[in-house]
Design an enzyme around this catalytic site. Structure first.
Site, short mmCIF file in Angstrom:
data_model
loop_
_atom_site.label_atom_id
_atom_site.label_comp_id
_atom_site.label_asym_id
_atom_site.label_seq_id
_atom_site.Cartn_x
_atom_site.Cartn_y
_atom_site.Cartn_z
N SER A 52 0.82 -1.21 0.00
CA SER A 52 0.00 0.00 0.00
C SER A 52 0.84 1.25 0.00
CB SER A 52 -0.84 0.04 1.28
OG SER A 52 -1.74 -0.99 1.32
N ASN A 78 -2.83 6.21 -1.27
CA ASN A 78 -2.79 6.29 0.20
C ASN A 78 -2.18 7.57 0.73
OD1 ASN A 78 -4.20 4.04 1.12
ND2 ASN A 78 -2.57 2.73 0.34
N GLU A 123 -3.05 0.58 -9.13
CA GLU A 123 -1.96 1.56 -9.21
C GLU A 123 -0.69 0.78 -9.53
OE1 GLU A 123 -1.57 3.48 -5.35
OE2 GLU A 123 -1.56 5.46 -6.24
#
Ligand code: CAA
Ligand code: NAD
Length: 283
Positions: free
Chosen positions: A119, A190, A152
């Site tokens: 992440s 994020n 992503e």
């Protein structure tokens, strides 16, 4: 490079979702977890979601059976010896991830690509522990994987054009939309999402409003599908804390300081939906 065999490392909520969409796209998938029980649970989750697809008329019973037959379970990392692409989805911890990448580097065939679903951790740093940094890339799926359209794609400093092209093509085959971003803490998703969640936690911590009311404001006022605290519970509070720590450390800016309440909940083992308690209680 033509991708046929995919191995997914970590069969938690993300790993099982990734294994499912790969199998649905026709890839042969091996799903690995250190905990045998976790792999079994992951497969049960996949079975449930495929069954729902059958009930909703999105898939036939035969297609469901074929999809399930394309997924094998293992707790033996050596099974990566035939993989064209490995997608790592273990816990958000640099030490754990680099250890997995070092081991995989010695097992996966020379042409194999090592992708991480991290992440927020730097892909360049993960790649540097391997002897094939040009074949290491970030492939960041969103939760819940079968529903969310975005992946992503993060290129490390040494990721080759060929690796990027293979992963972009694979993402399209999974019926997802790839968005390429640079290797910076938290990437794009994020870096923007997690400070909002952290701020929502501060809002509760400072007694401005209850979790229910914070979520109500963001759902009804901003049209978010889930309030930030429901979303934090859904993501996993351990994962949220790890991401905030990486942003805080990576940018050295106090605006990314994780809320003490988030730390407290994680220390208590209140990790959100997956442990039955976070900002809310789950039966
Ligand atoms: N797994 C698989 N499918 C799920 C699911 C899950 N956990 N939750 C819901 N779904 C499916 C449902 O089955 C339903 O599909 P069908 O009815 O067509 O079969 C569909 O999603 C819609 O679900 P619902 O009608 O029950 O509920 P909803 O309209 O509120 O949608 C949601 C659910 C798609 C999860 C929506 O609430 C949402 O978009 N929430 C925000 C999700 C989000 O922000 N994800 C990103 C998290 S951040 C991240 O992933 C990056 C990171 O590194 C932390
Ligand atoms: P999770 O806790 O649901 O699953 C992690 C799994 O990894 C567990 O089953 C655990 O047994 C297994 N595991 C731990 N160490 C391992 C090892 N050395 N080898 C093999 N398996 C191992 O976590 P998750 O939510 O699926 O997150 C996994 C990764 O995906 C993290 O890097 C996270 O940041 C990232 N991610 C999470 C989300 C999210 O919303 N939760 C979204 C995108 C990306």
């Amino acid at each position: 490079m033509e991708v046929k065999r995919v191995m997914v490392i970590g069969a938690g909520q993300m790993g099982s979702g990734i294994a499912q969409v790969c199998a649905q796209a026709g890839y042969d998938v091996i799903m690995h977890d250190v905990k045998e029980e976790a792999a079994k649970k992951g497969l049960e989750r996949i079975n449930r979601l495929l069954q729902r697809n059958v009930e909703k008329g999105r898939m036939t019973e035969e297609e469901k059976t074929e999809t399930l037959q394309r997924i094998a379970l293992t707790s033996d990392l050596q099974e990566a010896r035939d993989a064209d692409v490995v997608i790592e989805a273990v816990v958000e911890d640099m030490e754990v991830k680099t250890k997995v990448f070092q081991e995989l580097d010695n097992i996966v065939p020379d042409h194999g690509i090592l992708a991480s679903n991290t992440s927020s951790l730097p892909i360049t740093e993960i790649a540097a522990v391997t002897k094939r940094p040009e074949q290491v890339i970030g492939m960041h799926f969103m939760n819940p994987v079968p529903v969310m359209k975005l992946v992503e794609i993060i290129r490390g400093l040494q990721t080759s054009d060929e690796t990027y092209a293979t992963i972009r093509e694979m993402t399209n085959k999974l019926n997802k939309t790839p968005v390429e971003v640079n290797d910076f803490p938290g990437f794009v998703s994020n870096r923007i999402l997690m400070p909002m969640i952290n701020e929502a936690i501060y809002t509760v911590y400072e007694g401005v409003a209850s979790p229910e009311d914070v979520d109500r404001v963001m759902k009804l006022g901003m049209n978010h599908p889930m309030g930030p605290l429901t979303l934090a519970d859904f993501i996993g509070l351990d994962t949220c804390l790890s991401i905030m720590e990486i942003l805080y450390e990576g940018f050295g800016d106090s605006k990314y300081r994780p809320c003490p309440l988030l730390r407290k909940y994680v220390k208590a083992g209140w990790l959100g939906k997956k442990t039955g308690r976070g900002f809310y209680v789950y039966e």
